[in-house]
Write a protein that holds these residues in place. Structure first.
Motif, PDB file in Angstrom:
ATOM      1  N   THR A  29       0.815  -1.214   0.000  1.00  0.00           N
ATOM      2  CA  THR A  29       0.000   0.000   0.000  1.00  0.00           C
ATOM      3  C   THR A  29       0.850   1.266   0.000  1.00  0.00           C
ATOM      4  O   THR A  29       0.445   2.289  -0.568  1.00  0.00           O
ATOM      5  CB  THR A  29      -0.949   0.000   1.198  1.00  0.00           C
ATOM      6  OG1 THR A  29      -0.200  -0.243   2.399  1.00  0.00           O
ATOM      7  CG2 THR A  29      -2.003  -1.089   1.045  1.00  0.00           C
ATOM      8  N   VAL A  69      -7.640  -1.183  -4.726  1.00  0.00           N
ATOM      9  CA  VAL A  69      -8.458  -0.612  -5.799  1.00  0.00           C
ATOM     10  C   VAL A  69      -9.200   0.624  -5.294  1.00  0.00           C
ATOM     11  O   VAL A  69      -9.292   1.643  -5.993  1.00  0.00           O
ATOM     12  CB  VAL A  69      -9.440  -1.667  -6.342  1.00  0.00           C
ATOM     13  CG1 VAL A  69     -10.454  -1.041  -7.291  1.00  0.00           C
ATOM     14  CG2 VAL A  69      -8.688  -2.785  -7.055  1.00  0.00           C
ATOM     15  N   ASP A  70      -9.710   0.547  -4.076  1.00  0.00           N
ATOM     16  CA  ASP A  70     -10.442   1.682  -3.512  1.00  0.00           C
ATOM     17  C   ASP A  70      -9.547   2.895  -3.292  1.00  0.00           C
ATOM     18  O   ASP A  70     -10.047   4.013  -3.154  1.00  0.00           O
ATOM     19  CB  ASP A  70     -11.089   1.282  -2.188  1.00  0.00           C
ATOM     20  CG  ASP A  70     -12.261   0.326  -2.362  1.00  0.00           C
ATOM     21  OD1 ASP A  70     -12.755   0.196  -3.506  1.00  0.00           O
ATOM     22  OD2 ASP A  70     -12.670  -0.295  -1.367  1.00  0.00           O
ATOM     23  N   SER A  71      -8.218   2.683  -3.264  1.00  0.00           N
ATOM     24  CA  SER A  71      -7.278   3.777  -3.049  1.00  0.00           C
ATOM     25  C   SER A  71      -6.697   4.337  -4.347  1.00  0.00           C
ATOM     26  O   SER A  71      -5.897   5.270  -4.315  1.00  0.00           O
ATOM     27  CB  SER A  71      -6.126   3.309  -2.152  1.00  0.00           C
ATOM     28  OG  SER A  71      -6.592   2.998  -0.855  1.00  0.00           O
ATOM     29  N   THR A  90      -9.716  -8.984   0.193  1.00  0.00           N
ATOM     30  CA  THR A  90      -9.712  -7.779   1.018  1.00  0.00           C
ATOM     31  C   THR A  90      -8.600  -6.831   0.610  1.00  0.00           C
ATOM     32  O   THR A  90      -8.804  -5.621   0.472  1.00  0.00           O
ATOM     33  CB  THR A  90      -9.566  -8.162   2.502  1.00  0.00           C
ATOM     34  OG1 THR A  90     -10.657  -8.999   2.875  1.00  0.00           O
ATOM     35  CG2 THR A  90      -9.548  -6.925   3.386  1.00  0.00           C
ATOM     36  N   LEU A 134     -13.669  -6.646  -9.887  1.00  0.00           N
ATOM     37  CA  LEU A 134     -13.460  -5.323  -9.313  1.00  0.00           C
ATOM     38  C   LEU A 134     -13.233  -4.238 -10.366  1.00  0.00           C
ATOM     39  O   LEU A 134     -12.998  -3.089 -10.024  1.00  0.00           O
ATOM     40  CB  LEU A 134     -12.270  -5.355  -8.346  1.00  0.00           C
ATOM     41  CG  LEU A 134     -12.497  -6.107  -7.028  1.00  0.00           C
ATOM     42  CD1 LEU A 134     -11.210  -6.173  -6.219  1.00  0.00           C
ATOM     43  CD2 LEU A 134     -13.615  -5.459  -6.208  1.00  0.00           C
ATOM     44  N   LYS A 191      -9.185  -5.297  -2.981  1.00  0.00           N
ATOM     45  CA  LYS A 191     -10.237  -4.281  -2.959  1.00  0.00           C
ATOM     46  C   LYS A 191      -9.761  -3.007  -2.255  1.00  0.00           C
ATOM     47  O   LYS A 191     -10.070  -1.894  -2.696  1.00  0.00           O
ATOM     48  CB  LYS A 191     -11.504  -4.793  -2.291  1.00  0.00           C
ATOM     49  CG  LYS A 191     -12.667  -3.808  -2.389  1.00  0.00           C
ATOM     50  CD  LYS A 191     -13.946  -4.344  -1.834  1.00  0.00           C
ATOM     51  CE  LYS A 191     -15.098  -3.377  -2.128  1.00  0.00           C
ATOM     52  NZ  LYS A 191     -14.857  -2.009  -1.629  1.00  0.00           N
ATOM     53  N   ALA A 192      -9.024  -3.161  -1.151  1.00  0.00           N
ATOM     54  CA  ALA A 192      -8.514  -1.983  -0.456  1.00  0.00           C
ATOM     55  C   ALA A 192      -7.603  -1.165  -1.365  1.00  0.00           C
ATOM     56  O   ALA A 192      -7.663   0.080  -1.365  1.00  0.00           O
ATOM     57  CB  ALA A 192      -7.771  -2.406   0.807  1.00  0.00           C
TER      58      ALA A 192
END
Length: 299
Positions: free
Chosen positions: A170, A212-214, A206, A240, A209-210
């Motif tokens: 991340t 992708v959401d960022s 999880t 996604l 997706k985290a």
């Protein structure tokens, strides 16, 4: 969900896989043939490393890249060419209480030297590995500092090549967004979410997706998992809204105990995409989706 999927085949990589599979591509001709095989199986993009033909170990020799690219371009197949620019970041810390006695696996050069082959051969895409990472167990580190990344991104931008922003955790994604904020990346950026490499981000729903959401608004992206998570992450990425990657760089098996080929992995991924109600884009369609010039430079 993404209904129009760019499928990348990473045909050999830099990992120590030669002794673990009977047909890992090693010579420039073998790697080129693997890329051509992937193209004929339906891949949109071929992602290529080179290896030392004598040892099978990873290499960054521009002459090997030149031979590889010449073979692919002479083959008469259409494939978007993506060359790694990640070599030259390997640091093997000395064992125990001697950390400054760097090991024989160390190959550490500056950000512009990592781009010599890219500058000469001008692929449509090259990678930019967006941070430092503990690479597996032991004392190996992949080194890509903020200063090195800024210099590399600036040079790739000057060359007019699209960088694929490889993010293994991340924090890498966070810094890639900073490069975009600083104007060192042209919009829309292209991200590759690299999951399952010890000790980066794990290959699970999880985590993907985290990440992708960022992603920044309007970003283009793909994701992959290594080993047995390769095909599950194909499905997950499509669900996604992303694109996908398979290939012998990331996974050696088609089924349990059955060695894969690059063509077989592309075919399996394409079938999975189609069973989900989507389709794999041709290279020409992929260029339009990514905003790349049409083949031959014609729009």
């Amino acid at each position: 969900m993404n209904h129009e999927v760019i499928l990348t085949c990473a045909v050999t990589g830099a990992g120590d896989t030669v002794g673990r599979h009977p047909a890992i591509p090693v010579t420039p001709r073998q790697i080129a043939d693997a890329a051509i095989e992937a193209a004929r199986a339906g891949a949109t993009v071929a992602h290529c490393h080179v290896r030392d033909p004598a040892t099978g170990k990873a290499s960054r020799d521009p002459a090997l890249y030149r031979e590889l690219v010449e073979h692919i371009r002479a083959a008469g197949v259409d494939i978007i060419l993506n060359l790694t620019a990640g070599m030259g970041g390997d640091l093997q810390i000395g064992a125990g209480e001697q950390p400054l006695q760097f090991g024989p696996g160390t190959d550490l050069v500056g950000p512009l030297e990592r781009l010599v082959h890219v500058e000469e051969l001008r692929p449509e895409i090259c990678t930019l590995d967006c941070g430092t990472l503990n690479f597996g167990d032991g004392d190996f580190i992949y080194v890509s500092t903020p200063a090195q990344l800024r210099a590399g991104a600036a040079r790739i931008q000057q060359l007019g090549i699209k960088p694929e922003l490889e993010v293994f955790d991340t924090g890498h994604l966070w810094f890639a967004k900073q490069l975009l904020t600083e104007g060192l990346l042209d919009a829309p950026p292209l991200f590759q979410l690299c999951l399952g490499i010890p000790w980066g981000a794990p290959a699970d729903t999880t985590t993907m997706k985290a990440m992708v959401d960022s992603l920044p608004a309007g970003a283009q992206w793909a994701g992959f998992g290594i080993g047995r998570q390769q095909m599950p992450m194909v499905a997950q990425a499509v669900l996604l809204g992303g694109n996908v990657r398979v290939g012998l760089e990331d996974n050696l098996y088609l089924d349990k105990g059955v060695f894969a080929s690059n063509g077989a992995l592309v075919e399996r991924a394409r079938q999975l995409v189609e069973l989900m109600g989507a389709r794999v884009l041709t290279p020409a369609e992929g260029r339009r989706k990514l905003g790349l010039p049409a083949r031959g430079g014609k729009e």
